[in-house]
Design an enzyme around this catalytic site. Sequence first.
Site, mmCIF file in Angstrom:
data_model
loop_
_atom_site.group_PDB
_atom_site.id
_atom_site.type_symbol
_atom_site.label_atom_id
_atom_site.label_comp_id
_atom_site.label_asym_id
_atom_site.label_seq_id
_atom_site.Cartn_x
_atom_site.Cartn_y
_atom_site.Cartn_z
ATOM 1 N N GLY A 1 -74.083 -1.974 44.059
ATOM 2 C CA GLY A 1 -73.449 -3.108 44.732
ATOM 3 C C GLY A 1 -73.939 -4.354 44.010
ATOM 4 N N THR A 2 -73.238 -4.715 42.943
ATOM 5 C CA THR A 2 -73.792 -5.736 42.041
ATOM 6 C C THR A 2 -73.733 -7.149 42.609
ATOM 7 O OG1 THR A 2 -71.696 -5.608 40.874
ATOM 8 C CG2 THR A 2 -73.589 -4.525 39.857
ATOM 9 N N ASN A 3 -72.964 -7.388 43.659
ATOM 10 C CA ASN A 3 -73.001 -8.734 44.245
ATOM 11 C C ASN A 3 -74.382 -8.996 44.835
ATOM 12 O OD1 ASN A 3 -70.330 -8.734 43.640
ATOM 13 N ND2 ASN A 3 -69.624 -8.559 45.756
ATOM 14 N N ASP A 4 -74.812 -8.082 45.729
ATOM 15 C CA ASP A 4 -76.126 -8.268 46.339
ATOM 16 C C ASP A 4 -77.237 -7.986 45.343
ATOM 17 O OD1 ASP A 4 -75.203 -9.175 48.675
ATOM 18 O OD2 ASP A 4 -75.754 -7.446 49.912
ATOM 19 N N GLU B 1 -78.497 -1.879 45.938
ATOM 20 C CA GLU B 1 -78.317 -3.325 45.818
ATOM 21 C C GLU B 1 -79.602 -4.112 46.017
ATOM 22 O OE1 GLU B 1 -75.240 -4.589 48.491
ATOM 23 O OE2 GLU B 1 -76.035 -3.483 50.168
ATOM 24 N N MET C 1 -58.209 -31.916 17.885
ATOM 25 C CA MET C 1 -58.925 -32.730 16.893
ATOM 26 C C MET C 1 -57.898 -33.559 16.117
ATOM 27 S SD MET C 1 -61.875 -30.137 15.655
ATOM 28 C CE MET C 1 -60.772 -28.808 15.247
ATOM 29 N N TYR D 1 -67.726 5.442 36.388
ATOM 30 C CA TYR D 1 -66.533 4.686 36.763
ATOM 31 C C TYR D 1 -66.904 3.268 37.179
ATOM 32 C CZ TYR D 1 -67.890 5.234 41.667
ATOM 33 O OH TYR D 1 -68.561 5.168 42.847
ATOM 34 N N ARG E 1 -65.350 -0.691 52.980
ATOM 35 C CA ARG E 1 -66.376 -1.300 53.833
ATOM 36 C C ARG E 1 -65.949 -1.131 55.276
ATOM 37 N NH1 ARG E 1 -64.608 -4.917 50.314
ATOM 38 N NH2 ARG E 1 -65.954 -5.731 48.673
ATOM 39 N N ARG F 1 -56.921 -32.841 7.185
ATOM 40 C CA ARG F 1 -56.584 -32.071 8.388
ATOM 41 C C ARG F 1 -57.790 -31.330 8.935
ATOM 42 N NH1 ARG F 1 -51.828 -28.166 6.555
ATOM 43 N NH2 ARG F 1 -51.352 -28.260 8.777
ATOM 44 N N GLY G 1 -54.125 -29.429 18.638
ATOM 45 C CA GLY G 1 -54.021 -30.848 18.968
ATOM 46 C C GLY G 1 -55.290 -31.482 19.493
ATOM 47 N N CYS H 1 -69.527 -1.001 42.383
ATOM 48 C CA CYS H 1 -68.494 -1.391 43.338
ATOM 49 C C CYS H 1 -68.519 -2.895 43.630
ATOM 50 C CB CYS H 1 -68.637 -0.611 44.636
ATOM 51 S SG CYS H 1 -70.207 -0.878 45.452
ATOM 52 N N LYS I 1 -57.122 -22.845 9.665
ATOM 53 C CA LYS I 1 -56.072 -23.503 8.892
ATOM 54 C C LYS I 1 -56.338 -23.329 7.400
ATOM 55 C CE LYS I 1 -54.588 -27.262 10.858
ATOM 56 N NZ LYS I 1 -54.895 -28.600 11.374
ATOM 57 N N ARG J 1 -68.478 3.595 53.014
ATOM 58 C CA ARG J 1 -69.842 3.146 53.279
ATOM 59 C C ARG J 1 -70.064 3.045 54.780
ATOM 60 N NH1 ARG J 1 -71.448 -2.690 51.213
ATOM 61 N NH2 ARG J 1 -70.194 -3.267 53.010
ATOM 62 N N ARG K 1 -50.680 -19.109 11.546
ATOM 63 C CA ARG K 1 -51.801 -18.524 12.300
ATOM 64 C C ARG K 1 -51.228 -17.548 13.316
ATOM 65 N NH1 ARG K 1 -53.114 -24.150 15.443
ATOM 66 N NH2 ARG K 1 -51.025 -24.458 16.222
ATOM 67 N N HIS L 1 -46.563 -30.231 23.341
ATOM 68 C CA HIS L 1 -47.960 -30.008 23.723
ATOM 69 C C HIS L 1 -48.065 -29.218 25.029
ATOM 70 C CE1 HIS L 1 -51.701 -31.157 25.802
ATOM 71 N NE2 HIS L 1 -52.216 -30.938 24.593
ATOM 72 N N SER M 1 -73.939 4.069 43.695
ATOM 73 C CA SER M 1 -72.943 3.044 43.395
ATOM 74 C C SER M 1 -73.671 1.704 43.458
ATOM 75 C CB SER M 1 -71.803 3.095 44.411
ATOM 76 O OG SER M 1 -70.922 2.027 44.170
HETATM 77 P P1 ADP Z 1 -52.740 -29.898 14.130
HETATM 78 O O1 ADP Z 1 -53.876 -28.968 13.995
HETATM 79 O O2 ADP Z 1 -52.878 -30.875 15.217
HETATM 80 O O3 ADP Z 1 -51.421 -29.166 14.105
HETATM 81 P P2 ADP Z 1 -52.267 -30.463 11.354
HETATM 82 O O4 ADP Z 1 -53.405 -30.678 10.448
HETATM 83 O O5 ADP Z 1 -51.651 -29.125 11.285
HETATM 84 O O6 ADP Z 1 -52.753 -30.802 12.823
HETATM 85 O O7 ADP Z 1 -51.225 -31.578 10.999
HETATM 86 C C1 ADP Z 1 -50.385 -32.265 11.877
HETATM 87 C C2 ADP Z 1 -48.956 -32.287 11.326
HETATM 88 O O8 ADP Z 1 -48.898 -32.878 10.029
HETATM 89 C C3 ADP Z 1 -48.369 -30.890 11.189
HETATM 90 O O9 ADP Z 1 -47.031 -30.902 11.601
HETATM 91 C C4 ADP Z 1 -48.461 -30.632 9.713
HETATM 92 O O10 ADP Z 1 -47.456 -29.745 9.293
HETATM 93 C C5 ADP Z 1 -48.279 -32.014 9.105
HETATM 94 N N1 ADP Z 1 -48.955 -32.097 7.810
HETATM 95 C C6 ADP Z 1 -50.264 -31.913 7.570
HETATM 96 N N2 ADP Z 1 -50.543 -32.006 6.253
HETATM 97 C C7 ADP Z 1 -49.377 -32.259 5.636
HETATM 98 C C8 ADP Z 1 -49.006 -32.452 4.263
HETATM 99 N N3 ADP Z 1 -49.900 -32.365 3.292
HETATM 100 N N4 ADP Z 1 -47.728 -32.698 4.003
HETATM 101 C C9 ADP Z 1 -46.814 -32.778 4.998
HETATM 102 N N5 ADP Z 1 -47.082 -32.606 6.292
HETATM 103 C C10 ADP Z 1 -48.361 -32.345 6.622
HETATM 104 MG MG MG Z 2 -50.996 -27.763 12.832
HETATM 105 MG MG MG Z 3 -74.265 -5.938 50.738
#
Ligand code: ADP
Ligand code: MG
Ligand code: MG
Length: 910
Positions: A794-797, A773, A107, A879, A568, A96, A105, A859, A26, A624, A339, A456, A792
């Site tokens: 036979g990596t399981n055994d 093997e 953290m 192979y 086999r 953030r 989501g 194999c 981020k 085999r 991202r 989510h 060849s």
């Molecule tokens: P997550 O990783 O869970 O998406 P974010 O840190 O991106 O958490 O933030 C959660 C929400 O809050 C997102 O929709 C983000 O756009 C919004 N947000 C975060 N910082 C700001 C900010 N400075 N102003 C307005 N909205 C924000």
């Molecule tokens: Mg976000």
């Molecule tokens: Mg065998």
Amino acid sequence: MKNYVYSFGGGTADGDGKMKEVLGGKGAGLAEMCRAGIPVPPGFTISTEVCNIYFENKNSVPSEINDQVLAALSKLEQQIGKKLGDPTNPLLVSVRSGAKFSMPGMMNTILNLGLNDVTTEGLAKLTGNPRFAYDSYRRFIQMFGEVALNIDMEKFDHIFDSRKHKAKVKLDTDLTAKDLQAIIADLKLVQKETKKPFPQDAHEQLAMSRDAVFRSWWNAKAVYYRKMEKIPDEIGTAANVQAMVFGNLGDTSATGVGFTRDPGSGEKVFYGEFLINAQGEDVVAGIRTPQPIDELEKVMPAAYRQLREITNTLEHHYRDMQDFEFTIEDNVLYMLQTRNGKRTGPAAVRVAVEMMEEGMIDKKEAVLRVAPQQLDQLLHPVFDSKSLKALQLLATGIAASPGAAVGRAAFSAEDAVHLVKHGPVILVRKETTPDDIHGMDVARGILTAVGGKSSHAAVVARGMGRPCVVGAGSISISERDKVFTTTVGGKKVTVKEGDWISLDGTTANVYSGKAQTNEPDPNSSYFGKLMKWADEFRGKFGVRANADIPRDAKAARLFGAEGIGLCRTEHMFFAEDRIPYMQAMILARDEKTRKKGLLKLLPMQRKDFAGLFEAMDGFPVVIRTLDPPLHEFLPKREDLMVDIARLPHAGAKMKKEMSEKYGIPVGKLKKHLPELLERVEELHEFNPMLGHRGCRLGITYPEITEMQARAIFEAAVQVAKKGVKVIPEVMIPLVGNAKELEHQRAIVERVAKEVLKDAGMEKLHYMIGTMIEIPRAAVTADKVAEYAEFFSFGTNDLTQTTMGLSRDDYTKFSKHYEDLKIFKADPFASIDQEGVGKVIEMAIQLGRKARPGIEIGICGEHGGDPSSVEFCYRVGMDYVSCSPYRVPIARLAAAQAAIADGHGETNRTA
Ligand code: ADP
Ligand code: MG
Ligand code: MG
């Protein structure tokens, strides 16, 4: 002193997009956007290192680092012209989380920090919008209380909902400033009860929020997610402090999220959702149902146009599909995050292929863009449309993640985990939250009643490649009673926990009952193209399939296998019409009787082999010779004892059953059953894994090897005469001694010569080689190679014997071993490169020294595991061979290994 804090804003930034390790994804994205002149609210990133220092330093941030934070803060205050905690002109910020790898989501983030009883009044005056000020304050108290003070969110939700009820409003936007003030008062009462006072000092709020964001690295759901995605625990999260912009200022403000392409299908369409008069979290949380992003063009055309331009620039800049967040404050657009977007397997393939065709990336990059494991999603069955017609359509929602899933309804994550022990489940929730992650992980498919394409459930399911339908608004779920109801053709239908449902993540349809599925088409346009490009890089490194029967061999060809790496033969004997002959052969006490049984098996084997040669049409087929466990073909000792005891009292019906079970005529049961028991006891082994295994059987009963060699070469002749090119490779399952091979090879060679001479086909090319093997075979590979034209592994055994670990028993303690990181991964899924890998490397070196040009492959199951394929490529095998459905995965993994090895140019003409 080292720099731990990086400012961004106003067209510049201390860091940049490459610094994900230090800034988190981020932070790096925010810095990079600033540098590119994209409108981003200014702020600063406290580096991921500080997160680790915080934990090492007894959960506190050392004062030298804190000084850097304060310096960055005052720079931010100057830039904005507001001060944190200023009663009349307060600066508000968000804090953030954000690690190197995205963990959507998992953290925490806190918004509107800097508000207290005084600054809220200041904000109200300053903006002339008290409703907005109170809305922001109550949000802050809720988020801060939950994240920094660990107060149960439900308590807050309850207050909020009951005030909405009292005010008789449905939407949170309909609450007035007065309602919000009342909510704030109630929220504060809860704070009081918990003895965790709500800090009025903004600087204290900031320090506490920063620390809480660091601590959220160890949220249970974050830990689970890291384990699932194989993200290391040590890397920590950054904390981003950023000036707030407000999407909740009224009807000229909004917030939203989106993707530059459809993350489910990969189609190049602008994709996303937004909410008017709302703040960030609202879109994902499903509090109000967001509007599709196209609608934004109608309500805020200028901002919409700018958003399209910016996101298009971002996609070109990163040369990959972007997942972005934005907020519009009073018609002015701000970007808050970008991202590389998570996507399903089909989307990954389509985006890579289309970006290459658009000229955005080259072929090599396109091949590297798709994680081989993701192809799995394209190789799985799809619903058979005819069988769907017979089922009742329960609901249609929003297609969030494609694929077909059949399973039994479970209404909570815990229930899903429980039910899955008895078969596949589909998780049905009103909406999912990050706390449901373990239930989503075990489910075949996910269905929600509310939420949109960026909810989510949708985001996480796509990341997992799990079929998912969201926002199926016509179903009404009672999570408490574990049922959902819906109306079909005017009639109410109820689906209870444990009922079967079928869910189509592509059409967003949900059916009651179990639908049939069909094989996927591995040569469909995007997939086919990508695989063709991959093969250009793969070069001479081959991918074969393990197949025992012609039907599997045909599937293998369709998926691009270049031969059979393991057939086999013992699997062929399990068929119902063969087991009696097989048993007769095993039970025979003399060679003559045994040969009689073998003679019956010969034509059956010949027919099987002919089918394989035909299907492989010009590609090699490794067959085999018999590798027991013989006991698997014999009746159980306990069964026999029980039946012998029952026989004197048995009626006609029971006798008939016994006769069928053992293949002994009724009249002969009395005599033959005790004989059978005696022979079964003779053949009993204390430890079959270390007993009469591998070619030891062919050594004691050479006539078995002889019969099989005859079947192979007669089949080869038969098929070759039809004009099909055949390449038999006879594989002796060596145990550990080159002498064993010398013995068995002599038999096969003699039979081959005889058969080929009789047919006048002395020139037919074939090879005799061995399966390795057991470590002894590996460490004496130079001697073994004197008699083997190919190896060849036979990596399981080989894994079992090298590690002294049985695959079936490992599951009992695998969790401990993998949690404690004693094993990096399951050694039966990914080759243990440090140990088993070393044994393999040694065998390859010795083998090549004794016989340069010896053909070497693998194999075991590992042949379809991307990291193992990479290993096989690196140690110079010719192979890999894996199950037919994993052939494309192995092809792509091999291509990526070749590219990593410096094959930047395509080295094979397609
Ligand atoms: P997550 O990783 O869970 O998406 P974010 O840190 O991106 O958490 O933030 C959660 C929400 O809050 C997102 O929709 C983000 O756009 C919004 N947000 C975060 N910082 C700001 C900010 N400075 N102003 C307005 N909205 C924000
Ligand atoms: Mg976000
Ligand atoms: Mg065998």
